[in-house]
Design a protein around this motif. Structure first.
Motif, PDB file in Angstrom:
ATOM      1  N   LYS A 154       0.797  -1.223   0.000  1.00  0.00           N
ATOM      2  CA  LYS A 154       0.000   0.000   0.000  1.00  0.00           C
ATOM      3  C   LYS A 154       0.835   1.281   0.000  1.00  0.00           C
ATOM      4  CE  LYS A 154      -4.140  -1.820   0.133  1.00  0.00           C
ATOM      5  NZ  LYS A 154      -5.111  -1.569  -0.959  1.00  0.00           N
ATOM      6  N   LEU A 160      -4.814   3.928   6.802  1.00  0.00           N
ATOM      7  CA  LEU A 160      -5.518   2.789   6.221  1.00  0.00           C
ATOM      8  C   LEU A 160      -6.562   2.248   7.190  1.00  0.00           C
ATOM      9  CD1 LEU A 160      -2.637   0.713   4.571  1.00  0.00           C
ATOM     10  CD2 LEU A 160      -4.171   2.363   3.463  1.00  0.00           C
ATOM     11  N   LYS A 161      -7.643   1.720   6.620  1.00  0.00           N
ATOM     12  CA  LYS A 161      -8.671   1.066   7.416  1.00  0.00           C
ATOM     13  C   LYS A 161      -8.404  -0.432   7.381  1.00  0.00           C
ATOM     14  CE  LYS A 161     -13.655   0.615   8.078  1.00  0.00           C
ATOM     15  NZ  LYS A 161     -15.004   0.990   7.591  1.00  0.00           N
ATOM     16  N   ILE A 162      -8.146  -1.010   8.547  1.00  0.00           N
ATOM     17  CA  ILE A 162      -7.746  -2.414   8.639  1.00  0.00           C
ATOM     18  C   ILE A 162      -8.727  -3.167   9.527  1.00  0.00           C
ATOM     19  CG2 ILE A 162      -5.917  -4.006   9.355  1.00  0.00           C
ATOM     20  CD1 ILE A 162      -3.916  -1.749   8.782  1.00  0.00           C
ATOM     21  N   ALA A 219     -12.894  -1.409   3.990  1.00  0.00           N
ATOM     22  CA  ALA A 219     -11.554  -1.728   4.488  1.00  0.00           C
ATOM     23  C   ALA A 219     -10.516  -1.773   3.367  1.00  0.00           C
ATOM     24  CB  ALA A 219     -11.570  -3.065   5.220  1.00  0.00           C
ATOM     25  N   ASP A 220      -9.308  -1.312   3.696  1.00  0.00           N
ATOM     26  CA  ASP A 220      -8.168  -1.420   2.784  1.00  0.00           C
ATOM     27  C   ASP A 220      -7.453  -2.756   2.962  1.00  0.00           C
ATOM     28  OD1 ASP A 220      -7.969   1.469   1.726  1.00  0.00           O
ATOM     29  OD2 ASP A 220      -8.005   1.744   3.907  1.00  0.00           O
ATOM     30  N   VAL A 221      -7.530  -3.292   4.164  1.00  0.00           N
ATOM     31  CA  VAL A 221      -6.861  -4.553   4.511  1.00  0.00           C
ATOM     32  C   VAL A 221      -7.828  -5.382   5.342  1.00  0.00           C
ATOM     33  CG1 VAL A 221      -4.908  -5.627   5.692  1.00  0.00           C
ATOM     34  CG2 VAL A 221      -4.612  -3.391   4.576  1.00  0.00           C
ATOM     35  N   ALA A 257     -15.547  -4.487   1.037  1.00  0.00           N
ATOM     36  CA  ALA A 257     -14.263  -3.808   1.221  1.00  0.00           C
ATOM     37  C   ALA A 257     -13.942  -2.970  -0.016  1.00  0.00           C
ATOM     38  CB  ALA A 257     -13.168  -4.842   1.459  1.00  0.00           C
ATOM     39  N   ARG A 258     -12.866  -2.218   0.055  1.00  0.00           N
ATOM     40  CA  ARG A 258     -12.438  -1.434  -1.106  1.00  0.00           C
ATOM     41  C   ARG A 258     -12.032  -2.368  -2.243  1.00  0.00           C
ATOM     42  NH1 ARG A 258     -11.702   3.943  -0.306  1.00  0.00           N
ATOM     43  NH2 ARG A 258     -11.605   4.698   1.861  1.00  0.00           N
ATOM     44  N   GLU A 260      -9.484  -2.390  -4.098  1.00  0.00           N
ATOM     45  CA  GLU A 260      -8.060  -2.751  -4.074  1.00  0.00           C
ATOM     46  C   GLU A 260      -7.629  -3.334  -2.720  1.00  0.00           C
ATOM     47  OE1 GLU A 260      -8.422   1.587  -2.844  1.00  0.00           O
ATOM     48  OE2 GLU A 260      -9.387   0.190  -4.257  1.00  0.00           O
ATOM     49  N   ALA A 261      -8.593  -3.785  -1.933  1.00  0.00           N
ATOM     50  CA  ALA A 261      -8.273  -4.346  -0.616  1.00  0.00           C
ATOM     51  C   ALA A 261      -7.397  -5.592  -0.741  1.00  0.00           C
ATOM     52  CB  ALA A 261      -9.558  -4.695   0.126  1.00  0.00           C
ATOM     53  N   TRP A 284      -6.618 -10.994  -4.489  1.00  0.00           N
ATOM     54  CA  TRP A 284      -6.598 -10.096  -3.335  1.00  0.00           C
ATOM     55  C   TRP A 284      -5.577 -10.546  -2.282  1.00  0.00           C
ATOM     56  CZ3 TRP A 284     -10.708 -13.404  -4.417  1.00  0.00           C
ATOM     57  CH2 TRP A 284     -11.726 -12.883  -5.233  1.00  0.00           C
TER      58      TRP A 284
END
Length: 317
Positions: A154, A160-162, A219-221, A257-258, A260-261, A284
């Motif tokens: 990333k 980031l939202k994890i 979420a990003d992750v 989620a996003r 690109e998560a 992913w």
């Protein structure tokens, strides 16, 4: 002249690390990534150093990762088997440690089922001690390699939202990760069944929800945790099918989620319980990257601790 960022002779948990120290480990690990691409995967950095691996719990990824990291740094390593050791004859851990210390190791890597055993060992021996997992307490190198993987994918961790989802109550990974990722500026949410949460889940220092869908929204992750049946005195859910129905990560649920998560898992994976195979093996997933990055991060940790014990300044040779 300013003092070096890293001066610790032991790595016992993320709780004791500053943000600067965490970033120093990650930056140092970057220097070791390219070693894996060399025809001869060795550097002489720890030549003449001895590392003892003490694993009192079964381990594949962590023990192998440390062993490979030690060999790539040219250290001499000894893998200590508890089943064939004097511990099986009644010798105490402290007596075992003192006998091993008589052999003059430089570092001891230890995994144990009881929390804070590495801390007790570090107080009693001169060698540097690395916590490779102590009960359901901490697993610092796992958190560091997870942060390293996120940052490489990333470009950052801050902001980031994890989401961390699963068996939170019995996980040492979640404790270390919440500490590490929030210290680096991430927005962390933990989720799982109420029966698999600690008594005071807010004490973890992250947002707490009880729905997978709510946790991964935007979420990003997404980090899925292993269901740790071996640490549960009684089953915390009616059946594996029911757990997967509510908390298993599928491609359909991942749409929340996003786009690109990335998907993470500390392993070993219980396919069809925590995560569907097409998600674990899909585009992913960075699960195998976590394994590869674990070697570089553990090389960095070994290098920094050995340098601190010998009085080196912590810069790369």
């Amino acid at each position: 002249m300013s003092e070096p960022v890293w001066q610790r002779g032991d790595l016992l948990g993320v709780a004791e690390l500053s943000t600067a120290e965490i970033l120093h480990v990650l930056d140092t690990a970057e220097s070791f990534v390219e070693v894996a691409a060399r025809p001869i995967k060795k550097v002489p950095t720890l030549r003449g150093k001895t590392v003892i691996n003490l694993f009192f719990e079964p381990s594949t990824r962590t023990s192998s990762s440390f062993e490979i990291a030690e060999k790539r740094l040219s250290a001499d390593n000894i893998n200590f088997s508890t089943s064939s050791s004097s511990l099986s004859k009644g010798e105490t851990l402290l007596d075992t440690a003192r006998n091993l210390e008589a052999m003059a190791p430089d570092l001891v890597v230890i995994r144990h089922a009881h929390p804070r055993v590495p801390h007790a060992l570090a107080e009693r021996i001169a060698a540097g001690v690395i916590n490779a997992g102590d009960g359901a307490h901490e697993h610092p190198t796992q958190a560091l390699l997870d942060a390293f993987t996120i940052r490489r994918r990333k470009g950052r961790v801050e902001g980031l939202k994890i989401a961390i989802v699963g068996d939170v109550a019995h996980s040492r990974v979640v404790r270390s990760n919440v500490l590490c990722l929030t210290r680096l500026g991430a927005d962390v949410t933990v989720a799982g069944p109420r029966t698999m949460m600690p008594e005071e889940p807010e004490s973890l220092g992250a947002r707490v929800v009880y729905s997978l869908e709510e946790a991964i929204e935007g979420a990003d992750v997404v980090m899925m945790l292993r269901v740790q049946l071996e640490r549960q005195a009684r089953a915390s859910f009616p059946s594996e099918r029911e757990y997967f129905e509510f908390f298993g990560l599928t491609a359909e649920r991942l749409r929340g989620a996003r786009d690109e998560a990335i998907i993470m898992h500390p392993g070993p994976i219980n396919r069809g319980i925590e995560i569907a195979s097409d998600v674990a093996d899909g585009p992913w997933s960075v699960i195998l990257e976590q394994v590869a990055n674990g070697v570089a991060v553990r090389m960095a940790v070994l290098y920094l601790l050995a340098g601190a014990k010998s009085g080196a300044d912590g810069t790369m040779p």
